[in-house]
Design an enzyme around this catalytic site. Structure first.
Site, PDB file in Angstrom:
ATOM      1  N   LYS A  83       0.832  -1.210   0.000  1.00 21.25           N
ATOM      2  CA  LYS A  83       0.000   0.000   0.000  1.00 21.25           C
ATOM      3  C   LYS A  83       0.870   1.265   0.000  1.00 21.25           C
ATOM      4  CE  LYS A  83      -2.072  -1.236   3.858  1.00 21.25           C
ATOM      5  NZ  LYS A  83      -1.407  -2.546   4.103  1.00 21.25           N
ATOM      6  N   ARG A 107      -0.913  -9.703  13.126  1.00 28.14           N
ATOM      7  CA  ARG A 107      -1.482  -8.683  12.227  1.00 28.14           C
ATOM      8  C   ARG A 107      -2.290  -9.337  11.111  1.00 28.14           C
ATOM      9  NH1 ARG A 107       3.873  -5.829  10.787  1.00 28.14           N
ATOM     10  NH2 ARG A 107       2.631  -4.561   9.341  1.00 28.14           N
TER      11      ARG A 107
END
Ligand code: ADP
Ligand code: ADP
Ligand code: ZN
Length: 214
Positions: free
Chosen positions: A13, A171
């Protein structure tokens, strides 16, 4: 251009956002970067965020939504923005819908960068970031000319505390449980676009640009 960049941790990202900023000159708003800046400056926000980040958990929605609300109200977001790493929960997505409507803006699309889990761990564990300018490297996939030194500014490269294999596993589990449902959310909203993130960075970027023009 009011774009959401979604995807699991380590998907690329930030890498793609940096390329978009260079081409389109719109602000890059990364909640992760905002939290890391707060941790560095030892603010109250930083102290709260650090506990969650170190465990690979999400920072509570009310805190996260608050900082995004403030940031999106700034004048530079009128022309466009790249939201990187927000929303990460359905509650955040609903809040974003309200914030954007209040500001009289419209989301262009939600771009999901899709990468298989086994690649994500290697990407995160090998990630290095410049202390001075924030540029992102990878020990294998985007190595700097001189190990540990930024090509752009000569700054020292560091590894994020949460980029260990153990924290990455947490995560990824958090992503599956709390963030993945946003795929359905944005499909329903008619904003969802998927990008194959399992390709070289430049190819991922040309796919991003194609999708944005399409
Ligand atoms: P995110 O912001 O989604 O967590 P980053 O953009 O920081 O991801 O990328 C994670 C790591 O993977 C970085 O070290 C980056 O250099 C590397 N990376 C990004 N995109 C690719 C790609 N397409 N192929 C291989 N490595 C990549
Ligand atoms: P990555 O893209 O590699 O997952 P980020 O820099 O986006 O990393 O996020 C790092 C950490 O910051 C997350 O693990 C989480 O603790 C916190 N964080 C970032 N964005 C959000 C968000 N939208 N909601 C809650 N926590 C967040
Ligand atoms: Zn640098």
């Amino acid at each position: 251009m009011h774009i959401l960049l979604m995807g699991p941790p380590g998907a690329g990202k930030g890498t793609q956002a940096a390329k978009l900023v260079e081409q389109f000159h719109i602000p890059h708003i990364s909640t992760g970067d905002m939290f890391r800046a707060a941790v560095k400056n030892q603010t109250e926000l930083g102290k709260r965020a650090k506990v969650c980040m170190d465990q690979g958990k999400l920072v509570p929605d009310d805190v996260t939504i608050g900082i995004v609300r403030e940031r999106l109200a700034e004048a530079d977001c009128k022309k466009g923005f790249i939201l990187d790493g927000f929303p990460r929960t359905v509650e955040q997505a609903e809040a974003l819908e309200n914030i954007v409507a209040e500001l009289g803006l419209k989301l262009t699309c939600a771009l999901n960068i899709n990468v298989p889990a086994q690649e994500l761990i290697e990407r995160a564990v090998g990630r290095r970031i410049c202390k001075k300018c924030g540029a992102t490297y990878h020990v294998k996939f985007k190595a700097p000319g001189k190990a540990g030194v930024c090509d752009i500014c000569g700054g020292e490269l560091y590894q994020r505390a949460d980029d260990s294999e153990a924290t990455m596993k947490n995560r990824l589990a958090v992503y599956d449980g709390q963030t993945k449902p946003l795929i359905e959310y944005y499909k329903k909203a008619g904003l969802y676009k998927e990008i194959n993130g399992s390709q070289p960075m430049d190819k991922v970027y040309s796919d991003v640009v194609t999708v944005l023009h399409g």
